[in-house]
Design a protein around this motif. Sequence first.
Motif, PDB file in Angstrom:
ATOM      1  N   MET A  39      34.441 -11.021 -18.719  1.00 30.84           N
ATOM      2  CA  MET A  39      33.846 -10.386 -19.896  1.00 30.84           C
ATOM      3  C   MET A  39      32.746 -11.265 -20.480  1.00 30.84           C
ATOM      4  O   MET A  39      31.660 -10.782 -20.829  1.00 30.84           O
ATOM      5  N   ILE A  40      33.013 -12.563 -20.600  1.00 25.32           N
ATOM      6  CA  ILE A  40      32.014 -13.475 -21.151  1.00 25.32           C
ATOM      7  C   ILE A  40      30.788 -13.539 -20.250  1.00 25.32           C
ATOM      8  O   ILE A  40      29.640 -13.529 -20.732  1.00 25.32           O
ATOM      9  N   GLU A  41      30.995 -13.589 -18.937  1.00 21.22           N
ATOM     10  CA  GLU A  41      29.852 -13.578 -18.015  1.00 21.22           C
ATOM     11  C   GLU A  41      29.007 -12.332 -18.208  1.00 21.22           C
ATOM     12  O   GLU A  41      27.767 -12.387 -18.195  1.00 21.22           O
ATOM     13  N   ASN A  42      29.651 -11.190 -18.392  1.00 19.98           N
ATOM     14  CA  ASN A  42      28.903  -9.957 -18.637  1.00 19.98           C
ATOM     15  C   ASN A  42      28.234  -9.975 -20.003  1.00 19.98           C
ATOM     16  O   ASN A  42      27.100  -9.479 -20.153  1.00 19.98           O
ATOM     17  N   GLN A  43      28.912 -10.520 -21.006  1.00 18.27           N
ATOM     18  CA  GLN A  43      28.286 -10.613 -22.328  1.00 18.27           C
ATOM     19  C   GLN A  43      26.980 -11.400 -22.277  1.00 18.27           C
ATOM     20  O   GLN A  43      26.032 -11.081 -23.000  1.00 18.27           O
ATOM     21  N   LEU A  44      26.945 -12.427 -21.462  1.00 16.98           N
ATOM     22  CA  LEU A  44      25.754 -13.265 -21.376  1.00 16.98           C
ATOM     23  C   LEU A  44      24.537 -12.492 -20.872  1.00 16.98           C
ATOM     24  O   LEU A  44      23.399 -12.925 -21.065  1.00 16.98           O
ATOM     25  N   THR A  45      24.764 -11.344 -20.239  1.00 18.67           N
ATOM     26  CA  THR A  45      23.657 -10.536 -19.703  1.00 18.67           C
ATOM     27  C   THR A  45      23.212  -9.441 -20.670  1.00 18.67           C
ATOM     28  O   THR A  45      22.270  -8.716 -20.369  1.00 18.67           O
ATOM     29  N   VAL A  46      23.909  -9.308 -21.791  1.00 17.12           N
ATOM     30  CA  VAL A  46      23.641  -8.223 -22.741  1.00 17.12           C
ATOM     31  C   VAL A  46      23.050  -8.797 -24.028  1.00 17.12           C
ATOM     32  O   VAL A  46      23.550  -9.779 -24.570  1.00 17.12           O
ATOM     33  N   ASP A  47      21.997  -8.170 -24.517  1.00 19.62           N
ATOM     34  CA  ASP A  47      21.344  -8.601 -25.753  1.00 19.62           C
ATOM     35  C   ASP A  47      22.231  -8.271 -26.957  1.00 19.62           C
ATOM     36  O   ASP A  47      22.452  -7.101 -27.275  1.00 19.62           O
ATOM     37  N   HIS A  48      22.746  -9.294 -27.625  1.00 21.23           N
ATOM     38  CA  HIS A  48      23.592  -9.124 -28.811  1.00 21.23           C
ATOM     39  C   HIS A  48      22.828  -9.335 -30.121  1.00 21.23           C
ATOM     40  O   HIS A  48      23.387  -9.120 -31.198  1.00 21.23           O
TER      41      HIS A  48
END
Length: 276
Positions: free
Chosen positions: A129-138
């Motif tokens: 999940m964290i790896e995927n979060q790193l690819t998404v603009d928050h």
Amino acid sequence: MDFVEVRVQAPRELADILVAELSEVGFDTFEDNDEGFCAYTTEDVFNPDDVAEIMSRYQGTDVIEYDHRVITRQNWNAEWEKNFQPLIIADKVSVRAPFHPKPDGVDYDIVIMPRMSFGTGHHETTALMIENQLTVDHQGKRVLDMGCGTGILAIMAGMLGAREILAVDVEPWTVENARDNVQDNGFPEAECRLGGVEVLTGEAPFDIILANINRNVLLEDMHAYAALLPAGCPIIFSGFYEEDLSKIQEEAKKQGLAYQSNRTKNNWVSAIFTKL
């Protein structure tokens, strides 16, 4: 209330089947190990007869050993501290306890004290999940973290620039733990709310939804998540195996969520979808 841990020794192909069976009788957290897996539920839900009945179905096909123990709230910290090691995810994110020194060379440093909650980043689903979060603009986004556990994904969202965070979990001690952790990591404005999908009634839309729970809950509640996501916005799922991805994709399509990509590790999956 205390947890019950059922430790199962079984070959991998059978372990996957047993996880699915146990999830039907109230177990909602699973951790793999070299010998099989551990399954967790609360003491009020645990029924030893249900577990024995499930195990008996497979005793004739493979060698299975299992036992259970109660993990009290008082013993959880000592148990965790004894076994926990600092973790680096994607060479960018450090996950550590307060008693570990801060490592050099990471972009984000998350400090977690889990008490009775799960989600230290060591389980494949949390790391994925964290790896995927790193690819998404928050940046500047409103984020929902469903099944927040320790609050680690909510903290990651804050570090990635989210402007507003709602973290939700069904266990009271988990919500308390998440609240402490988000505050200790510098995000006291993040709201940690007790409940399930029903507590989202009347909520404004979210720009990003994070849902690391389990296959059954994701399939049952996906309609509610999709209803809170505007077109073009991402939702990241985890908590299920590779063989379940097609089921998740099928339900997501029904709810107007378009599959984008996934990451896998040790048969666990985290997948990104976008609202159409």
